[in-house]
Write an enzyme that holds these catalytic residues in place. Sequence first.
Site, PDB file in Angstrom:
ATOM      1  CB  SER A   5      -0.862  -0.001   1.253  1.00 38.44           C
ATOM      2  OG  SER A   5      -1.445   1.270   1.426  1.00 38.44           O
ATOM      3  CE1 TYR A   8      -4.899  -1.729   4.632  1.00 36.37           C
ATOM      4  CE2 TYR A   8      -3.447   0.148   4.201  1.00 36.37           C
ATOM      5  CZ  TYR A   8      -4.145  -0.956   3.741  1.00 36.37           C
ATOM      6  OH  TYR A   8      -4.101  -1.295   2.432  1.00 36.37           O
TER       7      TYR A   8
END
Length: 701
Positions: free
Chosen positions: A574, A587
């Site tokens: 990501s 996250y």
Amino acid sequence: MESRWNEMDASAAIGRMGKDFGEDLALRVYSSRIIGQDTDLVVHGGGNTSVKTTFVDLLGEETEVLCVKGSGWDLVSIEPQGLPGLDLQALRDLRALDGMSDEEMVRQLRRQLWDPSSPNPSVETLLHAFLPDKFVDHTHADAALVFGNRPEGFAEMQDLFGDEVGVLPWTFPGFPLAKKVADYRDANPQAIGLVLHKHGVFSWGPDARTSYERMIDIVDRLEQEIQRRLQGKQVFVDVPDYTEGSFKLMASSALPALRRLTSSNTGSEFSPYQPMIAEWRPTPEALAIGEDHENRWELFWSTGPLTPDHVIRTKSAYVVAPADDEVLAAKVADYSLAYIEYFHQASKEREASVTMLDSFPRVFVIKGVGLVALGKDKKAAIAAADIAEHTLRGKMQGHALSSYEALAPVEVFDMEYWSLEQAKLGKAQEPPLSRRIALVTGAAGAIGRAVCRRLLEGGAHVILSDLEGDDLDTAVAEMADRFGATRVASVPMDLCDEKSVKQGFRDAILAFGGLDILVMNHGIAHVSSIEEMELADWERVHAVNETGTLLCCREATRIFKHQGIGGQVVLNASKNVPAPGAEFSAYSASKAGAVQVARVAALELADIGVTVNMVHADGVFSDEGSGKSSGLWDVVGPERMAARGLDPAQLREYYKGRNLLKVPVHASQVAEAVAFFAERKTPTTGAALTVDGGHAQTFYR
Ligand code: ZN
């Protein structure tokens, strides 16, 4: 064998096709299909049928035509377009010739096509044309091969049928066979059909039903005779009570080994393997033969196929072996040597200048595992497995009757290397991911679906994995619908559960035989400041994103090591890893952990030829292919919108405006980056590719 003829269905076929194609062709399609439904008559493109009818040309003139099965069509699913028409008189005239080469025959057939864009008509077209009967049916019925492929089979069939059904010795298909059959028919007006020894059965008649039911009658008489003689005999040995779990365990170990042992070498140093795809079937017959392999080993090693047409899909000999890697390796090596010798001997005898095909077996019978068939894709593997099932049963029955006797190897060679048979397999260039097996986690999500679609477009066989449920089912259905069910499989997995992951990877092996590409696309998000963070939320996100990555890498590594033909791992990381966001610690930290696992995997797996790379995507809101929204954004979106005082449409604009290139990022573009690594285009490992429109924070460093 019973007739499947049903008057209502026959009328319905006329109703459906009669207007456009005529009654003759409608009934020809109908009875071809009911032949195709009986796998004891034909499997996978075997057999062919024809009808003689009339067509009217543009000038209103009637012409007699032969409509005969075109290559590339299966009887079971044939349509009128699959029975191209040819000028019948022109074909009949050819009977006057003494001989004709195969190439000339193909040219002559194409020349007489009613519609020049039709598929090539069957290689047995002239045989159909030279017979005077309106309808002609041809099958490779198991019963004729089981009963006939024995030393005394020919004579016994003659006794059984008298002068009602002819029995002709083996002749290679093509012009000479067509003439022989026509000569027999001329001399035997009373005959209803004939058996071509070690090949199959022909029947004929003035109408579709008569011709079809004569076929059933001939085959039924053979089946009855076989049954009568087999009464009280045990064809297969008893099989111990294997549990389903034990098959699966043994198969999941044997299949990857078989892929390694039968992988061709491409000659490239970085990407040397060209493996096959497997179809595994623990059939009772295959398990019994596996148990009995010591006794009947020779039988399966050395004999040819039931009918020569099968050789192009299964090769002649099968390998029967215990589930032991070393023994399997030795058997495959022996097989290759034997195949090379067979090729050299036969090509010398025939003075043929042809290039040898790969020397690997296509069919294995493995003790405790069952039947394993290989092919360049799942479709080919299934075809080989279907043929193998009939062959195993047929050869064992033949053996129980007396002894199985196939065609001589050189006759099998004629068929295996016949240009007209090879044409059936197609020579098209294979796409870059052909023969590759990919497992995609988080496959039901927006990026997951786009990745699956892209890998399938590239020719891969794809296993979709996600939590069990409707989302996964919908994604699987979409892929199967678009790319064909044979290249798509699914294994539900809960990445928080070690057992589930282990079982998932094992089941993944069983789908296509192994694993070449692992795409870890899973990920969940939780929005919370560090101050407010609940430990349970933190742990939940870490369990999926980080520990899930470790478990997937671990299971894949075990498969890659055992399979021994390299592999590719791609992690959808990501942008958050190089550029974390506030209130996104769970996250960002878990994805950073996942990236670190992948980087260590790149170090550990390089020496077994496995690359591990990452893709950093940003701002992907949905999968444009299916309209599926991103799960991540479903969680993060409302908070981001609130924080910035924007609605969803504006939020997308905001993200677009935030990157250097000022472009939206699409799921299909992330998939493209995944495919770049999956296709093993460059010798790259441990690298990350950004798909984020450009951000200074994610620049190379
Ligand atoms: Zn045939």
